[in-house]
Design an enzyme around this catalytic site. Structure first.
Site, mmCIF file in Angstrom:
data_model
loop_
_atom_site.group_PDB
_atom_site.id
_atom_site.type_symbol
_atom_site.label_atom_id
_atom_site.label_comp_id
_atom_site.label_asym_id
_atom_site.label_seq_id
_atom_site.Cartn_x
_atom_site.Cartn_y
_atom_site.Cartn_z
ATOM 1 N N MET A 103 0.849 -1.192 0.000
ATOM 2 C CA MET A 103 0.000 0.000 0.000
ATOM 3 C C MET A 103 0.890 1.249 0.000
ATOM 4 S SD MET A 103 -3.451 -0.968 2.015
ATOM 5 C CE MET A 103 -2.876 -0.707 3.677
ATOM 6 N N LEU A 115 6.809 2.957 1.504
ATOM 7 C CA LEU A 115 7.673 1.775 1.607
ATOM 8 C C LEU A 115 8.743 1.928 2.694
ATOM 9 C CD1 LEU A 115 8.083 1.155 -2.229
ATOM 10 C CD2 LEU A 115 6.405 0.142 -0.670
ATOM 11 N N GLY A 169 11.043 -3.233 5.504
ATOM 12 C CA GLY A 169 10.343 -4.528 5.397
ATOM 13 C C GLY A 169 9.944 -4.787 3.949
ATOM 14 N N HIS A 170 9.315 -3.779 3.329
ATOM 15 C CA HIS A 170 8.947 -3.933 1.909
ATOM 16 C C HIS A 170 10.193 -4.190 1.058
ATOM 17 C CE1 HIS A 170 5.480 -1.126 3.077
ATOM 18 N NE2 HIS A 170 4.890 -2.232 2.677
ATOM 19 N N GLN A 221 -10.314 -2.770 2.630
ATOM 20 C CA GLN A 221 -9.786 -3.397 3.844
ATOM 21 C C GLN A 221 -9.756 -2.440 5.032
ATOM 22 O OE1 GLN A 221 -5.902 -4.284 1.828
ATOM 23 N NE2 GLN A 221 -4.998 -3.839 3.808
ATOM 24 N N GLY A 231 5.379 -10.327 4.113
ATOM 25 C CA GLY A 231 6.179 -10.302 5.337
ATOM 26 C C GLY A 231 5.442 -10.927 6.517
ATOM 27 N N ASP A 284 2.712 -9.379 9.263
ATOM 28 C CA ASP A 284 1.273 -9.603 9.078
ATOM 29 C C ASP A 284 1.037 -11.115 9.008
ATOM 30 O OD1 ASP A 284 0.493 -6.741 8.669
ATOM 31 O OD2 ASP A 284 1.959 -6.963 7.070
ATOM 32 N N VAL A 334 11.207 -7.254 9.788
ATOM 33 C CA VAL A 334 12.394 -6.387 9.855
ATOM 34 C C VAL A 334 12.158 -5.408 11.010
ATOM 35 C CG1 VAL A 334 13.748 -4.637 8.635
ATOM 36 C CG2 VAL A 334 12.837 -6.608 7.383
HETATM 37 O O1 PAF Z 1 -0.024 -5.728 3.692
HETATM 38 C C1 PAF Z 1 -0.461 -4.843 2.945
HETATM 39 O O2 PAF Z 1 0.172 -3.818 2.691
HETATM 40 C C2 PAF Z 1 -1.846 -5.016 2.346
HETATM 41 O O3 PAF Z 1 -2.707 -5.648 3.224
HETATM 42 C C3 PAF Z 1 -1.825 -5.715 0.972
HETATM 43 C C4 PAF Z 1 -1.326 -7.151 1.084
HETATM 44 C C5 PAF Z 1 -0.954 -4.940 0.006
HETATM 45 C C6 PAF Z 1 -3.247 -5.776 0.404
HETATM 46 O O4 PAF Z 1 -3.779 -4.505 0.230
#
Ligand code: PAF
Length: 282
Positions: A30, A33, A36-37, A61, A147, A150, A176
């Site tokens: 999302m 960044l 972790g990303h 979500q 990661g 979550d 991370v």
């Molecule tokens: O973990 C996230 O950033 C979000 O839940 C994802 C997996 C990109 C779905 O929108």
């Protein structure tokens, strides 16, 4: 790095990569960044011929009283980071592309979404499962990267892939942490310096719980109480849940045994933070 926002362009790009025999990797995000990303991106770059990173703040979500409107956006910084790490495609769809007028189809993963974040955030995993399935259908990745911060989201996506026979391999990477122990998260940007100290106590509580279990404590309630006391001492910390549970079903464990997930969600100021660690209580 190519930037793509429409479905036909994405289809074209993916088709071309397939014809060349490339492995396609997707890192769904999302945006905003962080390290972790970037660990997911680096891994995807090593394993795939075409690495696609999606940035889409998925409205389905977020609950009505959550932070959709204020979710941090850092597009220029994100672009620069992705470009310098050698990402091939940044997929940046609009809301209308993902949820066009009249959109009415959602995916629900049952059972495991009744616990932890699924309980506190009704509809959250329905939104995650729906958008992840859509991204998989659009990008058609061979491999997708998530990661372990979550942890429950990963379990939901694993169920989605298994139950719907999706042809994608999930790659999971460890949490991370910053030097103060705080698990990196886009929502850490909401923390004031004082709240940052409280946030650091969350990983401290997880580590302390883990140590007690490794030393022989087997009462889930005693460990929970110990963690509650550590966290409640912190300014501005409001516990949503602390759970000692099965890492696959998320059922709470009163008498600890085997692989156990210690997971928590705590609101610190404006930021709802989650963190977890795994411990072997056998
Ligand atoms: O973990 C996230 O950033 C979000 O839940 C994802 C997996 C990109 C779905 O929108």
């Amino acid at each position: 790095m190519e930037e793509i926002s429409t479905l036909p362009e994405m289809k074209e790009k993916v088709g071309e990569a397939r014809r060349k025999g490339h492995i396609i990797g997707l890192v769904p995000t999302m945006g905003c960044l962080h390290a972790g990303h970037m660990s997911l991106v680096d891994r995807a770059r090593k394993e795939c011929g075409l690495t696609v990173v999606s940035i889409f703040i998925n409205p389905s979500q977020f609950g009505p009283n959550e932070d959709l409107a204020s979710y941090p956006v850092r597009l220029d910084e994100d672009r620069a980071r992705l470009r310098s790490s050698g990402v091939d495609v940044l997929f940046l769809p609009t809301r209308e592309t993902i949820y066009p007028h009249g959109y009415r189809t959602y995916v629900e993963v049952e059972e495991i979404t009744r616990h932890l974040c699924g309980k506190s955030r009704p509809g959250f995993f329905r939104g995650v499962a729906t958008v992840v399935l859509k991204l998989f259908n659009i990008v058609k990745p061979d491999r997708a990267y998530f990661g372990e911060k979550d942890w429950q989201q990963l379990a939901v996506v694993e169920s989605l892939v298994r139950d719907l026979n999706l042809d994608v391999t999930l790659v999971r990477l460890p949490i991370v942490r910053d030097p103060d122990g705080v698990a990196v998260s886009s929502r850490n940007l909401y923390l004031s310096p004082a709240e940052r100290v409280s946030a650091a106590a969350l990983s401290g509580a997880l580590q302390s719980a883990r140590k007690k279990i490794l030393e022989g404590e087997r009462s889930g309630e005693k460990i929970r109480q110990h963690m509650r006391e550590l966290i409640q001492k912190q300014n501005g910390a409001e516990i949503d849940y602390i759970s000692l549970c099965d890492p696959e079903t998320f059922q709470d464990r009163e008498e600890l045994r085997g692989r156990t997930l210690i997971a928590l969600a705590v609101k610190v100021g404006q930021a709802r933070l989650i963190d977890n660690c795994l411990v072997d209580a056998s």
